[in-house]
Motif scaffolding. Structure first.
Motif, PDB file in Angstrom:
ATOM      1  N   ARG A   1       0.826  -1.094   0.114  1.00  0.00           N
ATOM      2  CA  ARG A   1       0.099   0.198  -0.116  1.00  0.00           C
ATOM      3  C   ARG A   1       0.756   1.234   0.037  1.00  0.00           C
ATOM      4  O   ARG A   1       0.418   2.330  -0.665  1.00  0.00           O
ATOM      5  CB  ARG A   1      -0.756  -0.158   1.337  1.00  0.00           C
ATOM      6  N   LYS A   2       1.954   1.166   0.638  1.00  0.00           N
ATOM      7  CA  LYS A   2       2.801   2.403   0.935  1.00  0.00           C
ATOM      8  C   LYS A   2       3.492   2.606  -0.362  1.00  0.00           C
ATOM      9  O   LYS A   2       3.894   3.681  -1.042  1.00  0.00           O
ATOM     10  CB  LYS A   2       3.830   2.218   2.123  1.00  0.00           C
ATOM     11  N   LEU A   3       4.076   1.493  -1.055  1.00  0.00           N
ATOM     12  CA  LEU A   3       4.849   1.589  -2.402  1.00  0.00           C
ATOM     13  C   LEU A   3       3.523   2.218  -3.384  1.00  0.00           C
ATOM     14  O   LEU A   3       4.189   3.123  -4.170  1.00  0.00           O
ATOM     15  CB  LEU A   3       5.123   0.318  -2.816  1.00  0.00           C
ATOM     16  N   GLU A   4       2.394   1.874  -3.359  1.00  0.00           N
ATOM     17  CA  GLU A   4       1.459   2.391  -4.163  1.00  0.00           C
ATOM     18  C   GLU A   4       1.329   4.045  -4.008  1.00  0.00           C
ATOM     19  O   GLU A   4       1.334   4.899  -5.043  1.00  0.00           O
ATOM     20  CB  GLU A   4       0.016   2.062  -3.916  1.00  0.00           C
TER      21      GLU A   4
ATOM     22  N   TYR B   1       5.860  10.072  -5.983  1.00  0.00           N
ATOM     23  CA  TYR B   1       7.173  10.286  -6.802  1.00  0.00           C
ATOM     24  C   TYR B   1       7.241   9.816  -8.295  1.00  0.00           C
ATOM     25  O   TYR B   1       7.757   8.740  -8.600  1.00  0.00           O
ATOM     26  CB  TYR B   1       8.314   9.562  -6.030  1.00  0.00           C
ATOM     27  N   PRO B   2       6.454  10.359  -9.142  1.00  0.00           N
ATOM     28  CA  PRO B   2       6.263   9.807 -10.416  1.00  0.00           C
ATOM     29  C   PRO B   2       7.441   9.719 -11.038  1.00  0.00           C
ATOM     30  O   PRO B   2       8.480  10.659 -10.719  1.00  0.00           O
ATOM     31  CB  PRO B   2       5.441  10.761 -11.194  1.00  0.00           C
ATOM     32  N   VAL B   3       7.805   8.781 -11.773  1.00  0.00           N
ATOM     33  CA  VAL B   3       9.429   8.543 -12.200  1.00  0.00           C
ATOM     34  C   VAL B   3       9.747   9.883 -12.944  1.00  0.00           C
ATOM     35  O   VAL B   3      10.997  10.300 -13.063  1.00  0.00           O
ATOM     36  CB  VAL B   3       9.244   7.491 -13.361  1.00  0.00           C
ATOM     37  N   GLU B   4       8.843  10.279 -13.785  1.00  0.00           N
ATOM     38  CA  GLU B   4       9.137  11.337 -14.937  1.00  0.00           C
ATOM     39  C   GLU B   4       9.685  12.768 -13.945  1.00  0.00           C
ATOM     40  O   GLU B   4      10.355  13.585 -14.490  1.00  0.00           O
ATOM     41  CB  GLU B   4       8.117  11.801 -15.913  1.00  0.00           C
ATOM     42  N   LYS B   5       9.000  12.973 -12.793  1.00  0.00           N
ATOM     43  CA  LYS B   5       9.691  14.289 -11.852  1.00  0.00           C
ATOM     44  C   LYS B   5      10.743  13.747 -10.893  1.00  0.00           C
ATOM     45  O   LYS B   5      11.429  14.457 -10.425  1.00  0.00           O
ATOM     46  CB  LYS B   5       8.289  14.487 -11.088  1.00  0.00           C
ATOM     47  N   SER B   6      10.917  12.619 -10.594  1.00  0.00           N
ATOM     48  CA  SER B   6      11.639  12.172  -9.477  1.00  0.00           C
ATOM     49  C   SER B   6      12.838  11.537  -9.686  1.00  0.00           C
ATOM     50  O   SER B   6      13.877  11.343  -8.821  1.00  0.00           O
ATOM     51  CB  SER B   6      10.936  11.551  -8.328  1.00  0.00           C
TER      52      SER B   6
END
Length: 115
Positions: free
Chosen positions: A91-94, A100-105
């Motif tokens: 749940r925390k990973l979700e 933290y979307p990949v394209e921003k982070s």
């Protein structure tokens, strides 16, 4: 039965044979997690980031013991609180995936509210 459940069962058996359940409550177990985490940190006090890898190599058994203590207390806390660690982590990973979307982070250690 998951591997975590098997480990938790072994830990509960160890605890119960010693009549230690009476000492296991959320306050004390959470403090024990913090204390054991501090003991892990102690290995790296006054050591540079680069040298920290060498510390792990030189003190692997002691550091392994500290991690095991932390893990044991996490399992104990999950047992007394009824929190499923596997479910909580997924749940925390979700949640983190959204924060933290990949394209921003990607490649950044910036907190989600500053991305």
């Amino acid at each position: 039965m998951s591997q975590i459940d098997r480990l938790k069962s072994k830990l509960v058996e160890f605890r119960d044979k010693r009549d230690w359940k009476q000492f296991h409550n959320p306050k004390d177990i959470s403090q024990a997690i913090s204390i054991e985490s501090a003991e892990l940190l102690e290995h790296f006090l006054w050591v540079s980031q680069e040298a920290s890898h060498e510390v792990v190599i030189k003190n692997k058994e002691e550091i392994s013991d500290e991690l095991a203590d932390i893990f044991a207390y996490l399992l104990s806390f999950s047992d007394i609180s009824g929190i499923d660690l596997e479910e909580a982590l997924l749940r925390k990973l979700e949640k983190n995936n959204k924060k933290y979307p990949v394209e921003k982070s990607k490649g950044h250690a910036t907190k989600y509210d500053k991305l």
